[in-house]
Design an enzyme around this catalytic site. Structure first.
Site, PDB file in Angstrom:
ATOM      1  N   CYS A  16     -32.617  43.175  45.353  1.00 41.98           N
ATOM      2  CA  CYS A  16     -31.303  43.666  44.962  1.00 41.98           C
ATOM      3  C   CYS A  16     -30.980  43.209  43.545  1.00 41.98           C
ATOM      4  CB  CYS A  16     -30.266  43.215  46.005  1.00 41.98           C
ATOM      5  SG  CYS A  16     -28.658  44.002  45.895  1.00 41.98           S
ATOM      6  N   HIS A  56     -31.695  46.479  42.261  1.00 43.59           N
ATOM      7  CA  HIS A  56     -30.573  47.360  42.543  1.00 43.59           C
ATOM      8  C   HIS A  56     -30.183  48.055  41.237  1.00 43.59           C
ATOM      9  CE1 HIS A  56     -26.507  48.625  43.575  1.00 43.59           C
ATOM     10  NE2 HIS A  56     -26.950  48.619  44.823  1.00 43.59           N
TER      11      HIS A  56
END
Length: 185
Positions: free
Chosen positions: A104, A124
């Site tokens: 992420c 991410h």
């Protein structure tokens, strides 16, 4: 045979789905997992308000780990990126040639601590600018580049965790862990 060891570093603001999935899947594969609190052994408030209780305080954790894992969540990733203790742990892990994994927003900690410059990684989309300035950004759910494993976010956490299981325990164990979880292809 000694079980592989994994250190998962939990900071306030971490993405709870990623943290829980990583720890759970690794433990299903009989990996010894230490969930270490960055700021101590007390409950940690994650990004969506869920409180997770670490196994230990990061400062009290010793020994070598086959993998050090950084869960995402922007708040948690920022704390990992600004922590000298995390930087020291990551540098030791990388210099020993052992696996470092980040999901992420957590790859921003790699950039902040000056690790894996120019390597291929994913993250991410919210931190694409930081990560692409540090390494070669790939749009895959999970990216492996040597001892570095990165992934994109909560929806890729199962694939990320299973990739770590395969590295630590082999493909056969990863498949045995995957099958009863009823993951859709």
């Amino acid at each position: 045979m000694k079980a592989p060891r994994a250190l998962v570093i939990l900071a306030e603001g971490a993405e709870e789905m990623e943290t829980t999935i990583i720890v759970d899947v690794l433990r299903r594969a009989e990996v010894e997992v230490v969930l270490a609190g960055l700021d101590g052994p007390g409950p940690v408030r994650c990004s969506r308000g869920v409180r997770l209780v670490p196994d230990a305080d990061l400062s009290a954790v010793s020994g070598d780990f086959d993998v050090v894992v950084l869960p995402g969540g922007k708040g948690g990733a920022d704390r990992l990126a600004s922590s000298p203790a995390v930087g020291e742990r990551l540098h030791a892990q990388a210099h020993a040639g052992r696996t470092v994994a980040a999901i992420c927003a957590a790859p921003i900690a790699l950039a902040a601590h000056g690790l894996f410059q120019g390597r291929t990684m994913t993250c991410h989309p919210s931190v694409n600018d930081v990560v692409s300035a540090h390494g070669a950004l790939a749009a895959s759910p999970v990216v492996e580049d040597g001892q570095l494993v990165t992934s994109q976010g909560p929806g890729t956490a199962m694939a990320f965790a299973l990739t770590l299981v395969e590295r630590l325990r082999g493909r056969e164990v990863a498949e045995k862990v995957r099958a009863p979880m009823m993951l859709q292809s």
